[in-house]
Design a protein around this motif. Structure first.
Motif, PDB file in Angstrom:
ATOM      1  N   UNK A 153     -50.355 -17.030 -13.961  1.00  0.00           N
ATOM      2  CA  UNK A 153     -50.620 -18.460 -14.164  1.00  0.00           C
ATOM      3  C   UNK A 153     -52.113 -18.744 -14.225  1.00  0.00           C
ATOM      4  N   UNK A 154     -52.909 -18.003 -13.438  1.00  0.00           N
ATOM      5  CA  UNK A 154     -54.350 -18.232 -13.448  1.00  0.00           C
ATOM      6  C   UNK A 154     -55.048 -17.068 -14.143  1.00  0.00           C
ATOM      7  N   UNK A 155     -56.254 -17.315 -14.601  1.00  0.00           N
ATOM      8  CA  UNK A 155     -56.978 -16.345 -15.402  1.00  0.00           C
ATOM      9  C   UNK A 155     -57.303 -15.067 -14.629  1.00  0.00           C
ATOM     10  N   UNK A 156     -57.642 -15.202 -13.351  1.00  0.00           N
ATOM     11  CA  UNK A 156     -58.037 -14.019 -12.591  1.00  0.00           C
ATOM     12  C   UNK A 156     -56.895 -13.012 -12.473  1.00  0.00           C
ATOM     13  N   UNK A 157     -55.650 -13.498 -12.545  1.00  0.00           N
ATOM     14  CA  UNK A 157     -54.505 -12.593 -12.463  1.00  0.00           C
ATOM     15  C   UNK A 157     -54.444 -11.615 -13.613  1.00  0.00           C
ATOM     16  N   UNK A 158     -55.097 -11.946 -14.732  1.00  0.00           N
ATOM     17  CA  UNK A 158     -55.063 -11.067 -15.896  1.00  0.00           C
ATOM     18  C   UNK A 158     -55.761  -9.740 -15.622  1.00  0.00           C
ATOM     19  N   UNK A 159     -56.742  -9.724 -14.723  1.00  0.00           N
ATOM     20  CA  UNK A 159     -57.454  -8.483 -14.401  1.00  0.00           C
ATOM     21  C   UNK A 159     -56.497  -7.497 -13.738  1.00  0.00           C
ATOM     22  N   UNK A 160     -55.746  -7.990 -12.748  1.00  0.00           N
ATOM     23  CA  UNK A 160     -54.775  -7.144 -12.049  1.00  0.00           C
ATOM     24  C   UNK A 160     -53.670  -6.714 -13.011  1.00  0.00           C
ATOM     25  N   UNK A 161     -53.217  -7.673 -13.826  1.00  0.00           N
ATOM     26  CA  UNK A 161     -52.140  -7.388 -14.770  1.00  0.00           C
ATOM     27  C   UNK A 161     -52.544  -6.274 -15.739  1.00  0.00           C
ATOM     28  N   UNK A 162     -53.739  -6.365 -16.284  1.00  0.00           N
ATOM     29  CA  UNK A 162     -54.211  -5.357 -17.229  1.00  0.00           C
ATOM     30  C   UNK A 162     -54.262  -3.979 -16.576  1.00  0.00           C
ATOM     31  N   UNK A 163     -54.783  -3.910 -15.357  1.00  0.00           N
ATOM     32  CA  UNK A 163     -54.912  -2.610 -14.685  1.00  0.00           C
ATOM     33  C   UNK A 163     -53.545  -2.003 -14.404  1.00  0.00           C
ATOM     34  N   UNK A 164     -52.571  -2.844 -14.062  1.00  0.00           N
ATOM     35  CA  UNK A 164     -51.236  -2.326 -13.751  1.00  0.00           C
ATOM     36  C   UNK A 164     -50.502  -1.869 -15.012  1.00  0.00           C
ATOM     37  N   UNK A 165     -50.702  -2.563 -16.111  1.00  0.00           N
ATOM     38  CA  UNK A 165     -50.084  -2.125 -17.370  1.00  0.00           C
ATOM     39  C   UNK A 165     -50.697  -0.807 -17.813  1.00  0.00           C
ATOM     40  N   UNK A 166     -52.014  -0.682 -17.695  1.00  0.00           N
ATOM     41  CA  UNK A 166     -52.679   0.571 -18.083  1.00  0.00           C
ATOM     42  C   UNK A 166     -52.240   1.728 -17.183  1.00  0.00           C
ATOM     43  N   UNK A 167     -52.034   1.442 -15.901  1.00  0.00           N
ATOM     44  CA  UNK A 167     -51.556   2.485 -14.983  1.00  0.00           C
ATOM     45  C   UNK A 167     -50.159   2.945 -15.412  1.00  0.00           C
ATOM     46  N   UNK A 168     -49.299   1.968 -15.722  1.00  0.00           N
ATOM     47  CA  UNK A 168     -47.958   2.312 -16.197  1.00  0.00           C
ATOM     48  C   UNK A 168     -48.034   3.157 -17.464  1.00  0.00           C
ATOM     49  N   UNK A 169     -48.886   2.759 -18.402  1.00  0.00           N
ATOM     50  CA  UNK A 169     -49.022   3.483 -19.672  1.00  0.00           C
ATOM     51  C   UNK A 169     -49.478   4.922 -19.457  1.00  0.00           C
ATOM     52  N   UNK A 170     -50.383   5.137 -18.507  1.00  0.00           N
ATOM     53  CA  UNK A 170     -50.886   6.496 -18.283  1.00  0.00           C
ATOM     54  C   UNK A 170     -49.763   7.405 -17.805  1.00  0.00           C
ATOM     55  N   UNK A 171     -48.909   6.910 -16.892  1.00  0.00           N
ATOM     56  CA  UNK A 171     -47.768   7.695 -16.423  1.00  0.00           C
ATOM     57  C   UNK A 171     -46.747   7.880 -17.540  1.00  0.00           C
ATOM     58  N   UNK A 172     -46.482   6.797 -18.237  1.00  0.00           N
ATOM     59  CA  UNK A 172     -45.386   6.746 -19.199  1.00  0.00           C
ATOM     60  C   UNK A 172     -45.664   7.618 -20.414  1.00  0.00           C
ATOM     61  N   UNK A 173     -46.863   7.514 -20.970  1.00  0.00           N
ATOM     62  CA  UNK A 173     -47.194   8.321 -22.147  1.00  0.00           C
ATOM     63  C   UNK A 173     -47.236   9.802 -21.790  1.00  0.00           C
ATOM     64  N   UNK A 174     -47.749  10.115 -20.602  1.00  0.00           N
ATOM     65  CA  UNK A 174     -47.729  11.513 -20.154  1.00  0.00           C
ATOM     66  C   UNK A 174     -46.296  12.036 -20.111  1.00  0.00           C
ATOM     67  N   UNK A 175     -45.376  11.237 -19.612  1.00  0.00           N
ATOM     68  CA  UNK A 175     -43.968  11.629 -19.540  1.00  0.00           C
ATOM     69  C   UNK A 175     -43.379  11.827 -20.939  1.00  0.00           C
ATOM     70  N   UNK A 176     -43.631  10.889 -21.839  1.00  0.00           N
ATOM     71  CA  UNK A 176     -43.071  10.990 -23.187  1.00  0.00           C
ATOM     72  C   UNK A 176     -43.624  12.199 -23.943  1.00  0.00           C
ATOM     73  N   UNK A 177     -44.864  12.593 -23.630  1.00  0.00           N
ATOM     74  CA  UNK A 177     -45.474  13.731 -24.317  1.00  0.00           C
ATOM     75  C   UNK A 177     -45.080  15.068 -23.694  1.00  0.00           C
ATOM     76  N   UNK A 178     -44.559  15.038 -22.472  1.00  0.00           N
ATOM     77  CA  UNK A 178     -44.225  16.278 -21.780  1.00  0.00           C
ATOM     78  C   UNK A 178     -42.865  16.799 -22.226  1.00  0.00           C
ATOM     79  N   UNK A 179     -42.539  18.003 -21.791  1.00  0.00           N
ATOM     80  CA  UNK A 179     -41.233  18.583 -22.073  1.00  0.00           C
ATOM     81  C   UNK A 179     -40.225  18.256 -20.981  1.00  0.00           C
ATOM     82  N   UNK A 180     -40.668  17.498 -19.958  1.00  0.00           N
ATOM     83  CA  UNK A 180     -39.764  17.152 -18.870  1.00  0.00           C
ATOM     84  C   UNK A 180     -38.793  16.067 -19.314  1.00  0.00           C
TER      85      UNK A 180
END
Length: 291
Positions: A153-180
């Protein structure tokens, strides 16, 4: 109502909402806030546009049924699409082999991610299966929950939101690229299986549902059953019976408790059923154990 926007081009998507649908724009650091005008409904989205990929978190409700269309074809601009809702459902037109973008966008609470398809140029044939596995896996659900629990709802929340999405992406893309085939790291999975075993050891003498164990340790039923068997060399039900029988034998040999009381203690109030299980397990009846 139809919503027509260039889906795979962040700037074109933004300007389409501003110019054609009168959304309001506010920028804050790396985020662009786009708020829906009252005559269309209510809600907003936050767009993050990176060098070669982009993503947005949105929550809105159009006042009438609204279908989204895009002039972009699936796979245009070298991008792969992912749609993720707050209930953990993950879909991709690209992975599903679809040609057009056409979605019911009347009421949305979720996230859209667009990444270079070149990342997955060596598709090992498991992407679709992995996408389904990611929906069920604890680590995926846990990472997504932190994103969807982040207020924007507030602008400052976007900083936390961005970092959490990027954290998810780092785990997720690693998983999709792996053979696991599982989203869990081996260490995280082992820790949860140990937690499940401890829970079973503590509660083995009462009725214990797989769903209850699954909830406690944070694994879906399939991962729990497979991991538990690999860890203990026994399925969960057989492990519970083994624990009960070994406890019964110990009590029979080391105490003078009545057989019926021992059966009740380990979870069998039917003495005949207890005796049959005991004989099947040890080759003798409980009464013969004390002879």
């Amino acid at each position: 109502m139809e919503l027509v926007l260039p889906y795979l081009e962040a700037e074109g998507f933004k300007y389409g909402l501003l110019q054609n649908y009168s959304f309001d724009q506010k920028d804050f650091l790396n985020a662009t806030f786009l708020e829906m005008p009252e005559d269309l409904g209510s809600g907003k989205l936050i767009l993050f546009n990176k060098k070669n990929f982009h993503f947005f978190r949105g929550k809105w409700d159009f006042g009438e049924k609204t279908i989204f269309h895009s002039p972009h074809k699936v796979g245009d601009n070298g991008l792969m699409d992912f749609r993720i809702s707050t209930d953990g459902k993950i879909s991709s037109n690209f992975i599903n082999g679809e040609k057009e973008f056409e979605h019911d966008t009347t009421n949305v609470d979720g996230m859209r991610i667009f990444v270079p398809k070149s990342l997955f140029s060596k598709d090992n044939g498991l992407l679709k299966e992995k996408l389904e596995n990611a929906e069920r896996n604890y680590l995926s659900r846990d990472k997504l929950k932190t994103i969807f629990d982040t207020p924007f709802e507030d602008y400052s929340g976007s900083i936390i939101l961005e970092s959490r999405i990027l954290e998810f992406l780092s785990y997720w893309i690693h998983y999709l690229l792996s053979d696991e085939k599982t989203f869990e790291s081996k260490k995280a999975l082992e820790e949860k299986i140990k937690l499940a075993k401890d829970f079973v050891d503590t509660h083995a003498f009462r009725d214990l549902a797989i769903k209850e164990i699954s909830r406690y340790c944070g694994l879906n039923n399939c991962d729990l059953k497979k991991g538990f068997k690999n860890y203990t060399q026994l399925p969960i039900r057989q492990y519970i019976i083994k624990t009960r029988m070994e406890t019964a034998k110990k009590l029979l040999l080391e105490t003078e408790k009545p057989i019926g009381e021992i059966g009740d203690y380990i979870g069998y109030n039917n003495r005949g059923h207890f005796s049959q299980l005991y004989q099947r397990y040890f080759g003798k009846l409980p009464s013969e154990e004390r002879l």
